[in-house]
Design a protein around this motif. Structure first.
Motif, PDB file in Angstrom:
ATOM      1  N   GLY A 100     -61.737 -34.784  -8.446  1.00 53.35           N
ATOM      2  CA  GLY A 100     -62.624 -33.842  -7.802  1.00 53.35           C
ATOM      3  C   GLY A 100     -63.841 -33.556  -8.652  1.00 53.35           C
ATOM      4  O   GLY A 100     -64.223 -34.364  -9.514  1.00 53.35           O
ATOM      5  N   ILE A 101     -64.435 -32.377  -8.437  1.00 50.63           N
ATOM      6  CA  ILE A 101     -65.683 -31.996  -9.095  1.00 50.63           C
ATOM      7  C   ILE A 101     -65.494 -30.620  -9.716  1.00 50.63           C
ATOM      8  O   ILE A 101     -64.937 -29.711  -9.083  1.00 50.63           O
ATOM      9  CB  ILE A 101     -66.846 -31.938  -8.087  1.00 50.63           C
ATOM     10  N   SER A 102     -65.982 -30.473 -10.930  1.00 48.36           N
ATOM     11  CA  SER A 102     -65.952 -29.163 -11.584  1.00 48.36           C
ATOM     12  C   SER A 102     -67.370 -28.811 -12.033  1.00 48.36           C
ATOM     13  O   SER A 102     -68.182 -29.697 -12.302  1.00 48.36           O
ATOM     14  CB  SER A 102     -65.004 -29.162 -12.786  1.00 48.36           C
ATOM     15  N   GLY A 103     -67.669 -27.509 -12.082  1.00 53.06           N
ATOM     16  CA  GLY A 103     -68.991 -27.072 -12.489  1.00 53.06           C
ATOM     17  C   GLY A 103     -69.080 -25.557 -12.510  1.00 53.06           C
ATOM     18  O   GLY A 103     -68.144 -24.847 -12.097  1.00 53.06           O
ATOM     19  N   ARG A 104     -70.212 -25.065 -12.977  1.00 55.01           N
ATOM     20  CA  ARG A 104     -70.423 -23.627 -13.095  1.00 55.01           C
ATOM     21  C   ARG A 104     -71.430 -23.181 -12.041  1.00 55.01           C
ATOM     22  O   ARG A 104     -72.485 -23.779 -11.874  1.00 55.01           O
ATOM     23  CB  ARG A 104     -70.932 -23.272 -14.493  1.00 55.01           C
ATOM     24  N   ILE A 105     -71.069 -22.114 -11.341  1.00 57.36           N
ATOM     25  CA  ILE A 105     -71.938 -21.497 -10.337  1.00 57.36           C
ATOM     26  C   ILE A 105     -72.081 -20.028 -10.712  1.00 57.36           C
ATOM     27  O   ILE A 105     -71.075 -19.304 -10.797  1.00 57.36           O
ATOM     28  CB  ILE A 105     -71.359 -21.642  -8.917  1.00 57.36           C
ATOM     29  N   ASP A 106     -73.299 -19.608 -10.956  1.00 58.64           N
ATOM     30  CA  ASP A 106     -73.569 -18.231 -11.390  1.00 58.64           C
ATOM     31  C   ASP A 106     -72.752 -17.869 -12.632  1.00 58.64           C
ATOM     32  O   ASP A 106     -72.192 -16.770 -12.744  1.00 58.64           O
ATOM     33  CB  ASP A 106     -73.292 -17.241 -10.259  1.00 58.64           C
ATOM     34  N   GLY A 107     -72.613 -18.836 -13.538  1.00 56.97           N
ATOM     35  CA  GLY A 107     -71.922 -18.593 -14.792  1.00 56.97           C
ATOM     36  C   GLY A 107     -70.414 -18.647 -14.720  1.00 56.97           C
ATOM     37  O   GLY A 107     -69.747 -18.443 -15.734  1.00 56.97           O
ATOM     38  N   PHE A 148     -55.826 -31.486  -9.050  1.00 59.19           N
ATOM     39  CA  PHE A 148     -57.013 -31.321  -9.884  1.00 59.19           C
ATOM     40  C   PHE A 148     -57.516 -29.882  -9.858  1.00 59.19           C
ATOM     41  O   PHE A 148     -57.763 -29.272 -10.900  1.00 59.19           O
ATOM     42  CB  PHE A 148     -58.119 -32.270  -9.413  1.00 59.19           C
ATOM     43  N   ALA A 149     -57.666 -29.320  -8.656  1.00 61.69           N
ATOM     44  CA  ALA A 149     -58.275 -27.995  -8.527  1.00 61.69           C
ATOM     45  C   ALA A 149     -57.338 -26.891  -9.008  1.00 61.69           C
ATOM     46  O   ALA A 149     -57.764 -25.946  -9.683  1.00 61.69           O
ATOM     47  CB  ALA A 149     -58.682 -27.740  -7.078  1.00 61.69           C
ATOM     48  N   LEU A 150     -56.050 -27.002  -8.684  1.00 65.15           N
ATOM     49  CA  LEU A 150     -55.109 -25.926  -9.013  1.00 65.15           C
ATOM     50  C   LEU A 150     -54.496 -26.090 -10.398  1.00 65.15           C
ATOM     51  O   LEU A 150     -53.990 -25.121 -10.973  1.00 65.15           O
ATOM     52  CB  LEU A 150     -54.006 -25.872  -7.964  1.00 65.15           C
ATOM     53  N   ARG A 151     -54.488 -27.323 -10.899  1.00 71.23           N
ATOM     54  CA  ARG A 151     -53.987 -27.593 -12.258  1.00 71.23           C
ATOM     55  C   ARG A 151     -52.585 -27.034 -12.477  1.00 71.23           C
ATOM     56  O   ARG A 151     -52.288 -26.419 -13.499  1.00 71.23           O
ATOM     57  CB  ARG A 151     -54.951 -27.018 -13.308  1.00 71.23           C
ATOM     58  N   GLY A 152     -51.730 -27.208 -11.479  1.00 69.98           N
ATOM     59  CA  GLY A 152     -50.340 -26.819 -11.616  1.00 69.98           C
ATOM     60  C   GLY A 152     -50.056 -25.345 -11.481  1.00 69.98           C
ATOM     61  O   GLY A 152     -48.909 -24.913 -11.613  1.00 69.98           O
ATOM     62  N   MET A 153     -51.097 -24.536 -11.193  1.00 68.46           N
ATOM     63  CA  MET A 153     -50.864 -23.097 -11.063  1.00 68.46           C
ATOM     64  C   MET A 153     -50.058 -22.781  -9.813  1.00 68.46           C
ATOM     65  O   MET A 153     -49.306 -21.825  -9.765  1.00 68.46           O
ATOM     66  CB  MET A 153     -52.206 -22.363 -11.010  1.00 68.46           C
ATOM     67  N   GLU A 154     -50.228 -23.600  -8.789  1.00 71.01           N
ATOM     68  CA  GLU A 154     -49.514 -23.386  -7.542  1.00 71.01           C
ATOM     69  C   GLU A 154     -49.002 -24.733  -7.055  1.00 71.01           C
ATOM     70  O   GLU A 154     -49.653 -25.757  -7.224  1.00 71.01           O
ATOM     71  CB  GLU A 154     -50.443 -22.761  -6.487  1.00 71.01           C
ATOM     72  N   GLU A 183     -66.883 -20.867 -13.686  1.00 72.90           N
ATOM     73  CA  GLU A 183     -66.436 -22.244 -13.491  1.00 72.90           C
ATOM     74  C   GLU A 183     -65.552 -22.367 -12.252  1.00 72.90           C
ATOM     75  O   GLU A 183     -64.616 -21.580 -12.044  1.00 72.90           O
ATOM     76  CB  GLU A 183     -65.662 -22.742 -14.719  1.00 72.90           C
ATOM     77  N   TRP A 184     -65.865 -23.402 -11.432  1.00 73.45           N
ATOM     78  CA  TRP A 184     -65.093 -23.689 -10.220  1.00 73.45           C
ATOM     79  C   TRP A 184     -64.726 -25.163 -10.190  1.00 73.45           C
ATOM     80  O   TRP A 184     -65.395 -26.007 -10.774  1.00 73.45           O
ATOM     81  CB  TRP A 184     -65.909 -23.335  -8.966  1.00 73.45           C
ATOM     82  N   ARG A 185     -63.628 -25.433  -9.438  1.00 78.84           N
ATOM     83  CA  ARG A 185     -63.175 -26.808  -9.263  1.00 78.84           C
ATOM     84  C   ARG A 185     -62.973 -27.070  -7.772  1.00 78.84           C
ATOM     85  O   ARG A 185     -62.400 -26.240  -7.059  1.00 78.84           O
ATOM     86  CB  ARG A 185     -61.862 -27.050 -10.022  1.00 78.84           C
ATOM     87  N   LEU A 186     -63.433 -28.239  -7.337  1.00 77.63           N
ATOM     88  CA  LEU A 186     -63.278 -28.660  -5.939  1.00 77.63           C
ATOM     89  C   LEU A 186     -62.627 -30.031  -5.932  1.00 77.63           C
ATOM     90  O   LEU A 186     -63.157 -30.981  -6.522  1.00 77.63           O
ATOM     91  CB  LEU A 186     -64.645 -28.721  -5.245  1.00 77.63           C
ATOM     92  N   GLY A 187     -61.472 -30.130  -5.289  1.00 77.05           N
ATOM     93  CA  GLY A 187     -60.801 -31.427  -5.253  1.00 77.05           C
ATOM     94  C   GLY A 187     -59.395 -31.321  -4.712  1.00 77.05           C
ATOM     95  O   GLY A 187     -59.023 -30.340  -4.046  1.00 77.05           O
ATOM     96  N   HIS A 188     -58.594 -32.348  -5.002  1.00 80.47           N
ATOM     97  CA  HIS A 188     -57.201 -32.351  -4.575  1.00 80.47           C
ATOM     98  C   HIS A 188     -56.420 -31.257  -5.302  1.00 80.47           C
ATOM     99  O   HIS A 188     -56.858 -30.733  -6.338  1.00 80.47           O
ATOM    100  CB  HIS A 188     -56.564 -33.718  -4.823  1.00 80.47           C
ATOM    101  N   ALA A 189     -55.250 -30.931  -4.777  1.00 76.92           N
ATOM    102  CA  ALA A 189     -54.474 -29.813  -5.318  1.00 76.92           C
ATOM    103  C   ALA A 189     -54.175 -29.995  -6.801  1.00 76.92           C
ATOM    104  O   ALA A 189     -54.305 -29.066  -7.601  1.00 76.92           O
ATOM    105  CB  ALA A 189     -53.174 -29.655  -4.524  1.00 76.92           C
TER     106      ALA A 189
END
Length: 738
Positions: free
Chosen positions: A509-516, A526-532, A518-524
Motif C-alpha cells: 500500500g501507500i504511507s505518508g503524512r497528511i497535516d503532520g 499493511f495498513a493495520l499492521r496486525g493491530m486488528e 501519518e496514515w497508511r492506505l492498503g491491504h489489511a
C-alpha cells in the motif's frame, strides 16, 4: 495558447532558434493540424512568400515543419502568426530537436541514387553504339571512343554512388563477418576493373552498363526501404513533440509568468488556456473541463475531467481555462516516457538489423563459394568465359533480396503497430510472439478496472465519508496503481489535500503524512499492521491507533478483455491468471472471463516461479502486467507486454507497450507478428527459388552481367513491395493460414 509576442523575448527565442553559418536562423515547429497534400502545399507557399524565408521543409507524418529564414526581416512572432493565419497553429520546439540525421541520410541516399541513375542512362546510350557494332559495322575508332566515354561516365557511379557499399564491405571485413555489402562491392569493383583494363587494352568485353544499372537499381531498393523506415520513426517524433515548450505559471501573488515547460516543478500551479496543450502531468484544480487525450488513449472522443482528477501532458484542453497542480514535468511525464520508449525501440531495431543473422552469413558464404567454383570451372573449360560467368553468378546470386526481407518486414510491422497503439520496444519480440502458446496475465489493472462508489466506504470512527475519502485520495494520487487511481477518481470534486513523505510499498500500500499525521492506505496486513484481525479484500485507511475506514472496491473486466481472451484462445494460446489478490476475487474474474487456470495471493517471486515452471514444460510464454510487482515476471517471459497506464518500471521491462490501454492490442500484435514471419519466410523462399532457377544459367555462361543485374534488382524491389502487405486488410488471412 501563449501570446505570440512572448517569443520576441531573447531568452525564449534562444531556446528554439538555431543560428546558421550563413547568418540565417532555423526553427523546428510542431504543427498538429497538418492534413492532406493540398494543405501542406498551401502552407509551404504561404511561408515561402514571407520576407527573408529561404527554405521550408515539411515532414507530414512527424507533423514537423522546419523553416530557415532571416529573423531581421521576419520575426519569430510574425512567423507564428503566419502559420495561425493558415489555420495551422505552430508550436516551436527546442533547438536540440532539430536533428539533421534523418534528413541527411535520406538526401545522401537520394543523391547517390540520382547520380547512379543519370550516369547509367548515359552509359546505356554509349553502349547502344557499341551494341550496334554487333549487327552493323561501326569503325574501331568510334567504338573505342564510346568505350572511353563509358568508362568516364562510370567513374562517378563507382567512386561516389557505390561508396555506400564499399565502406560497408570494409567495415564487415574489419569486424570479420560476412554481410550484404561484401558481395555487392566485390561485384561492382571486379566488373569495373576488368572493364577498365579491357578499355585500356582496346579489346575484350566491357560491362560499364551492367555496373551502373546494377548500382542504380540496388540504391533504388535501399531508398524505398529507407523512406519506409523513416516514415515509421515519424510517429515517435510526433509523440515526443506533443508537449508544449512554454507554460504559464502562477506566481504567489496570483499573477502569471511565462516559463519553459521543462522548468516546471512538482507543486507549481499552471494556467492552461482553452485550446492549449497540457504542459505537464498533474491534478486538475478547476471544477470541470473537457480534454482530448487521443495521444495517450487513441480515442478521439473528448473526455470530461473534474477537480482532483489527473491530467496528462500532451492532452489538449477543449474547454477552459483550467488550473493544474504539477506532479511531473519535463522528461518525467508519461508522454515523454512513451517517446523515450519509442526511441529505444528504434535503436534496438536498428542494432539488431545491423548485426544480421547467421542465416544471412551462411547465404553470403555460399554465394562467394559458388562464384569461386564457377570461375575455376570455366578456367578449366574455357578461360575466356570464366570472368563473365563468375560475375554473373556473383550478381544474380547476390543476397540483396534475402537481406532486405527482414528489415523491410520489420519496418512495416513496427509502423503499423504504432499506428494501432502498440509500441514495440524490442523487434525480436515479434518473432517470439508468433510462437507463444501460454499467456500469463495479471488481474488488477490488466484484466479488470477497479471502481469505488462513495456508498461502498465504511467509516469506522465518527465523521462523514467525504473527509475520509479526501485523505485516502491524497495518498492514492502518489501511486499509479489502478486501485489507487480508482480511489483518487472517486474523490473528484472534494477539497485537495497534500501528502508528504510518501512511500509506496509494492503489493502492500501507500504511507505518508497528511497535516503532520501519518496514515497508511492498503491491504489489511499493511495498513493495520496486525493491530486488528480483519482478513478480507477491502482497502483500509489507518493510523497507529487503528482503522479509520474501509473501502470495498468493485472490479469489472475491461471492455475488451473478453473479446481479447477469446481471440487468443481461438489461436491456440493457453491462458492463465496470476494475481496477488485474494482467491475469492481472482476466482470470480476467472469465471467471468472463462479462464480455467488461475493463481491467487501470488508474490512477485511466486509469479516468476509459475512462469519458470511453464518454460520448463517447453511453453513459449507471454506475460502481461502493469504494476511494479509484475516486473520480475515481465523480465522473465519470452515476450512481455504492459499497459501505458501502468507503472514506469513495468513499461521499461516490457517488449510491447499498449499505448491505448486496450488489451486488444495483443491480438493486433499477434496477427502482425504472424504476418511478419510469413512475409519473411515468403521473401526468403522467393530469393532461394530465384537463385536456384537463375544461378545454373549464369554459371553456364547463358546470362550476361547486365541481365543478372536487372534480375537481382527487380527481385529486391519485389521483396520490399511485398513487405507492405503487412497490416493490410485482405492479406491477414493468408498469413494466418500459412
Amino acid at each position: 495558447m501563449n501570446s505570440y509576442d512572448a517569443w520576441a523575448h531573447p531568452r525564449l527565442a534562444a531556446q528554439v532558434l538555431r543560428p546558421r553559418r550563413d547568418g540565417h536562423s532555423e526553427v523546428a515547429l510542431r504543427v498538429e493540424s497538418l492534413q492532406g497534400a493540398q494543405q501542406v502545399l498551401r502552407l509551404e507557399q504561404a511561408i515561402h512568400a514571407l520576407p527573408g524565408v529561404r527554405g521550408v521543409s515539411v515532414d507530414a507524418p512527424a507533423r514537423r515543419v522546419r523553416v530557415v529564414w532571416d529573423t531581421q526581416r521576419t520575426t519569430l512572432p510574425s512567423l507564428l502568426r503566419a502559420f495561425a493565419s493558415m489555420r495551422c497553429a505552430a508550436q516551436p520546439l527546442r533547438s536540440d530537436s532539430i536533428d539533421d540525421t534523418r534528413t541527411r541520410e535520406a538526401h545522401d541516399m537520394l543523391k547517390r541514387m540520382l547520380v547512379a541513375g543519370m550516369f547509367a542512362m548515359q552509359v546505356m546510350t554509349f553502349a547502344f553504339v557499341i551494341y550496334i557494332g554487333v549487327v552493323d559495322f561501326v569503325d574501331f575508332t568510334t567504338r573505342g571512343l564510346f568505350r572511353w566515354l563509358s568508362l568516364m561516365a562510370t567513374l562517378p557511379v563507382v567512386f561516389y554512388s557505390t561508396n555506400l557499399f564499399t565502406a560497408g564491405a570494409l567495415r564487415e571485413l574489419r569486424e570479420r563477418r560476412l554481410g550484404i555489402n561484401l558481395p555487392v562491392a566485390l561485384a561492382v569493383w571486379l566488373v569495373f576493373l576488368a572493364s577498365a583494363v579491357n578499355t585500356v587494352r582496346g579489346s575484350g568485353e566491357i560491362y560499364f552498363d551492367s555496373v551502373t544499372m546494377f548500382v542504380f537499381l540496388l540504391l533504388a531498393g535501399r531508398y524505398v526501404e529507407l523512406r519506409a523506415r523513416h516514415r515509421s520513426g515519424a510517429l515517435g517524433d510526433a509523440v515526443i513533440d506533443s508537449t508544449p515548450l512554454l507554460a504559464e505559471r502562477r506566481r504567489p501573488d496570483g499573477t502569471l509568468e511565462t516559463v519553459p515547460a521543462i522548468e516546471l516543478l512538482p507543486g507549481d500551479c499552471v494556467h492552461i488556456a482553452e485550446g492549449s496543450t497540457v504542459p505537464a502531468d498533474g491534478v486538475l484544480e478547476s471544477a470541470r473541463v473537457q480534454v482530448d487525450e487521443a495521444l495517450l488513449t487513441g480515442e478521439s472522443t473528448p473526455v470530461t475531467r473534474q477537480r482532483g482528477e489527473p491530467l496528462a501532458a500532451g492532452s489538449v484542453l477543449l474547454t477552459g481555462p483550467a488550473q493544474l497542480r504539477v506532479e511531473q514535468g519535463g522528461e518525467a511525464t508519461a508522454v515523454a516516457r512513451i517517446g523515450a520508449l519509442g526511441a529505444r525501440a528504434r535503436l534496438a531495431r536498428e542494432a539488431s538489423l545491423q548485426r544480421g543473422d547467421a542465416e544471412l552469413r551462411r547465404f553470403v558464404a555460399r554465394v562467394l563459394m559458388l562464384t569461386v567454383v564457377t570461375a575455376i570451372g570455366w578456367l578449366l573449360v574455357d578461360p575466356s568465359k570464366a570472368f563473365a560467368s563468375a560475375v554473373a553468378v556473383l550478381v544474380i546470386a547476390c543476397p540483396c533480396a534475402f537481406a532486405l526481407t527482414a528489415p523491410a518486414a520489420l519496418t512495416r510491422a513496427l509502423g503499423v503497430l504504432a499506428q494501432r497503439g502498440v509500441l514495440v520496444a524490442d523487434s525480436a519480440a515479434l518473432a517470439a510472439l508468433d510462437r507463444v502458446d501460454l499467456a500469463v496475465l495479471d488481474k488488477t489493472g490488466t484484466l479488470t478496472v477497479p471502481h469505488l462508489d462513495r456508498q461502498d466506504i465504511e467509516v469506522l470512527r465518527e465523521g462523514d465519508a467525504s473527509p475520509v475519502l479526501a485523505m485516502a485520495a491524497a495518498l492514492a494520487r502518489e501511486s499509479s496503481h489502478p486501485v489507487a487511481q480508482a480511489v483518487a477518481q472517486a474523490a473528484a470534486g472534494l477539497p485537495l489535500l497534500r501528502a508528504s513523505d510518501v512511500l509506496v510499498t509494492p503489493g502492500g500500500g501507500i504511507s505518508g503524512r497528511i497535516d503532520g499525521h501519518e496514515w497508511r492506505l492498503g491491504h489489511a496486513g499493511f495498513a493495520l499492521r496486525g493491530m486488528e484481525s480483519r482478513p478480507d479484500d477491502r482497502l483500509w485507511l489507518a493510523d497507529d491507533t487503528g482503522a479509520l475506514a474501509a473501502f470495498r472496491l468493485r472490479e469489472q473486466p475491461r471492455e475488451d478483455a473478453q473479446a481479447t481472451l477469446d481471440a487468443l484462445r481461438a489461436e491456440g494460446m493457453d491462458l492463465a491468471i496470476s494475481s496477488g489478490d485474494t482467491a475469492t476475487r481472482v476466482a470470480a474474474v476467472a469465471r467471468a472471463l472463462g479462464v480455467d487456470a488461475w493463481h491467487a495471493a501470488q508474490t512477485p517471486e511466486g509469479k516468476l516461479a509459475l512462469l519458470k515452471q511453464a518454460r520448463e514444460r517447453g511453453c513459449v510464454t507471454l506475460a502481461v502486467g502493469d504494476g511494479t510487482n509484475d516486473v520480475p515476471v515481465l523480465a522473465g517471459a519470452d515476450v512481455s507486454a504492459a499497459l501505458a497506464t501502468g507503472t514506469e518500471v513495468a513499461q521499461a521491462q516490457a517488449d510491447l507497450l499498449l499505448l491505448h490501454g486496450h488489451l486488444h492490442g495483443l491480438v493486433e500484435a499477434r496477427t502482425i507478428a504472424r504476418q511478419v514471419q510469413y512475409v519473411i519466410a515468403q521473401g526468403r523462399r522467393w530469393s532461394l527459388g530465384y537463385n536456384l532457377c537463375a544461378v545454373p544459367f549464369a554459371a553456364l555462361g547463358l546470362v550476361p552481367p547486365w541481365l543478372a543485374a536487372i534480375g537481382m534488382s527487380l527481385s529486391s524491389l519485389a521483396v520490399v513491395a511485398n513487405a507492405w502487405r503487412i497490416g493490410r486488410q485482405g492479406d491477414a488471412e493468408p498469413a494466418l493460414r500459412a
